[in-house]
Write a protein that holds these residues in place. Sequence first.
Motif, short mmCIF file in Angstrom:
data_model
loop_
_atom_site.label_atom_id
_atom_site.label_comp_id
_atom_site.label_asym_id
_atom_site.label_seq_id
_atom_site.Cartn_x
_atom_site.Cartn_y
_atom_site.Cartn_z
N LEU A 142 0.85 -1.19 0.00
CA LEU A 142 0.00 0.00 0.00
C LEU A 142 0.88 1.24 0.00
O LEU A 142 1.82 1.33 0.78
CB LEU A 142 -0.91 0.03 1.24
N ASP A 143 0.56 2.17 -0.89
CA ASP A 143 1.29 3.43 -0.86
C ASP A 143 0.33 4.56 -0.50
O ASP A 143 -0.83 4.33 -0.15
CB ASP A 143 1.98 3.69 -2.21
N MET A 144 0.78 5.78 -0.61
CA MET A 144 -0.04 6.92 -0.21
C MET A 144 -1.29 7.03 -1.06
O MET A 144 -2.36 7.41 -0.58
CB MET A 144 0.80 8.21 -0.33
N VAL A 145 -1.16 6.68 -2.34
CA VAL A 145 -2.30 6.73 -3.24
C VAL A 145 -3.36 5.73 -2.81
O VAL A 145 -4.57 6.01 -2.86
CB VAL A 145 -1.87 6.47 -4.70
N SER A 146 -2.94 4.55 -2.35
CA SER A 146 -3.87 3.52 -1.88
C SER A 146 -4.71 4.05 -0.73
O SER A 146 -5.95 3.94 -0.73
CB SER A 146 -3.10 2.28 -1.43
N TRP A 147 -4.05 4.63 0.26
CA TRP A 147 -4.74 5.16 1.43
C TRP A 147 -5.68 6.31 1.04
O TRP A 147 -6.83 6.37 1.50
CB TRP A 147 -3.73 5.64 2.48
N ASN A 148 -5.19 7.20 0.20
CA ASN A 148 -6.02 8.34 -0.22
C ASN A 148 -7.23 7.88 -1.05
O ASN A 148 -8.31 8.47 -0.94
CB ASN A 148 -5.19 9.35 -1.01
N LYS A 164 -12.78 8.09 9.19
CA LYS A 164 -11.93 8.42 10.34
C LYS A 164 -11.01 7.25 10.69
O LYS A 164 -9.84 7.44 11.05
CB LYS A 164 -12.79 8.79 11.55
N ASP A 165 -11.55 6.03 10.54
CA ASP A 165 -10.73 4.84 10.83
C ASP A 165 -9.55 4.76 9.88
O ASP A 165 -8.41 4.53 10.30
CB ASP A 165 -11.60 3.59 10.70
N VAL A 166 -9.81 4.97 8.57
CA VAL A 166 -8.72 4.94 7.59
C VAL A 166 -7.74 6.07 7.84
O VAL A 166 -6.52 5.88 7.82
CB VAL A 166 -9.29 5.02 6.15
N TYR A 167 -8.27 7.25 8.10
CA TYR A 167 -7.41 8.42 8.33
C TYR A 167 -6.51 8.23 9.55
O TYR A 167 -5.32 8.55 9.51
CB TYR A 167 -8.29 9.66 8.51
N ASP A 168 -7.08 7.68 10.62
CA ASP A 168 -6.30 7.46 11.85
C ASP A 168 -5.22 6.40 11.67
O ASP A 168 -4.18 6.43 12.34
CB ASP A 168 -7.22 7.06 13.00
N ARG A 169 -5.48 5.44 10.75
CA ARG A 169 -4.52 4.35 10.54
C ARG A 169 -3.46 4.67 9.50
O ARG A 169 -2.52 3.89 9.32
CB ARG A 169 -5.29 3.09 10.10
N ILE A 176 -3.64 16.05 1.15
CA ILE A 176 -4.80 15.55 0.41
C ILE A 176 -5.76 14.83 1.36
O ILE A 176 -6.98 15.05 1.32
CB ILE A 176 -4.36 14.61 -0.73
N ALA A 177 -5.22 13.98 2.22
CA ALA A 177 -6.05 13.23 3.15
C ALA A 177 -6.76 14.16 4.13
O ALA A 177 -7.96 14.02 4.39
CB ALA A 177 -5.19 12.22 3.90
N SER A 178 -6.03 15.11 4.68
CA SER A 178 -6.63 16.05 5.64
C SER A 178 -7.70 16.89 4.98
O SER A 178 -8.77 17.15 5.57
CB SER A 178 -5.54 16.95 6.23
N ASN A 179 -7.46 17.32 3.75
CA ASN A 179 -8.47 18.10 3.03
C ASN A 179 -9.75 17.29 2.81
O ASN A 179 -10.86 17.81 2.93
CB ASN A 179 -7.92 18.55 1.67
N SER A 180 -9.58 16.01 2.49
CA SER A 180 -10.74 15.13 2.28
C SER A 180 -11.59 15.04 3.55
O SER A 180 -12.82 15.07 3.49
CB SER A 180 -10.28 13.73 1.85
N MET A 181 -10.92 14.93 4.69
CA MET A 181 -11.64 14.84 5.95
C MET A 181 -12.38 16.14 6.28
O MET A 181 -13.51 16.11 6.78
CB MET A 181 -10.68 14.48 7.08
N ILE A 182 -11.77 17.27 5.98
CA ILE A 182 -12.44 18.57 6.23
C ILE A 182 -13.69 18.67 5.36
O ILE A 182 -14.75 19.11 5.82
CB ILE A 182 -11.47 19.74 5.94
N VAL A 183 -13.58 18.24 4.10
CA VAL A 183 -14.73 18.24 3.20
C VAL A 183 -15.85 17.38 3.77
O VAL A 183 -17.03 17.77 3.79
CB VAL A 183 -14.33 17.75 1.79
N LEU A 184 -15.49 16.17 4.25
CA LEU A 184 -16.48 15.25 4.79
C LEU A 184 -17.14 15.83 6.05
O LEU A 184 -18.36 15.78 6.21
CB LEU A 184 -15.83 13.90 5.11
N PHE A 185 -16.33 16.37 6.95
CA PHE A 185 -16.87 16.97 8.17
C PHE A 185 -17.83 18.10 7.82
O PHE A 185 -18.87 18.27 8.47
CB PHE A 185 -15.75 17.49 9.06
#
Length: 468
Positions: A142-148, A164-169, A176-185
């Motif tokens: 898994l690379d960064m693209v996989s997680w994102n 949140k589970d994926v983001y925390d892990r 990019i990941a943090s921005n996605s979470m802000i959008v979701l929130f």
Amino acid sequence: MILSGFFKDSFAASRLLKFSTELPFININKSYQIFSHIENPNGFICNTMMKGYMQRNSPCKAIWVYKLMLESNVAADNYTYPILFQSCSVRLAEFDGKCIQDHVLKVGFDSDVYIQNTLINMYAVCGNLSDARKVFDGSSVLDMVSWNSMLAGYVLVGNVEEAKDVYDRMPERNVIASNSMIVLFGKKGNVEEACKLFNEMKQKDLVSWSALISCYEQNEMYEKALILFKEMNANGIMVDEVVVLSVLSACSRLLVVITGKLVHGLAVKVGIETYVNLQNALIHMYSSCEEVVTAQKLFSESCWLDQISWNSMISGYVKCGEIEKARALFDSMPDKDNVSWSAMISGYAQQDRFTETLVLFQEMQIEGTKPDETILVSVISACTHLAALDQGKWIHAYIRKNGLKINIILGTTLINMYMKLGCVEDALEVFKGLEEKGVSTWNALILGLAMNGSANDEATWGGEDPRL
């Protein structure tokens, strides 16, 4: 090359094909003509043709080229399948994606991280997060693209807990990941968590600022949206279309035309003021702030107008009380949609021009446009004021015939009409059939009963007034 025989040279042919697919002014059909003259295309040549179709918005033809590869026994490689999964993502063709995944397993490319990432994205885009997660959890690399990609899937469907589970892990959280979470929130109304995450970010980009500003705007915190926008400007962050749209929406809600004009000037400075979405937002903002002359100037000078442009201008005229100009524009529209009819019909009702309300509603029926809640409320109100009971009953019958839900607003309007026109039993029928009753519903019922001399007959309406 055909005459000289160079097409028999796979390398020379592949270079020409690649050159033709990368130049936007060369028609993709010309590229295919080159492709079809190559006697024995290899995997690279087929990949180039598929990629060309993808770049020219013809994803179905990419699959067609892959079928030619299979028929000609041309071996696919680890560059082939990502193109195919991208084609399935664009078309939301999950079944095709599953079939291609079977091919990947057969040829042994299932451990390729690039292929895995495009497969995860394909399932996520198609809304199948279960299979996306299976691929993700079963991947050895898994690379960064996989997680994102996995995170983006959960964001897309609005699954906060799994996101949140994926983001925390995540072994490493990038912007990019943090921005996605802000959008979701923001979408889910978790403003506090969005702010906390934004403040904790060590690095922020334009999307970070835009996401939080949009979060504020979506959750009706318009003052905070404008304050954050000013802070963003103070930090020298360049604006884009997305953030300007959010800020203009906040200006419209707060009726702060001065700030809206500053944002307009900034859009001109950046060179994005001609974008049709921005044009529409500006027309809406100026109209909302009752600067309809400025809105009309933008509308008249715009090279690109869509349905929203016309509807925004009509609504602007209605809001400013210029109903005749609104009607003239409405009549000149190339195409009218439900929003157009709604703006005009409700505009007449707001101006107490109830005869015109009913006449225009009849025209809408002839055109075959189905009314929405706003239209129905306006028309029923017009029937009430004009004592047009027969037409009011026809509209009520239309609502029931088409299985439209009668909510609090529509129900209250119907009850009010029947009570004022002396049809107590019809009003009670509407009241008893409502799944949800609000204070306005009870008010209409009790005042109507009082008006008709039945207020003290509790058995008539069968219940205790919930307001007491």
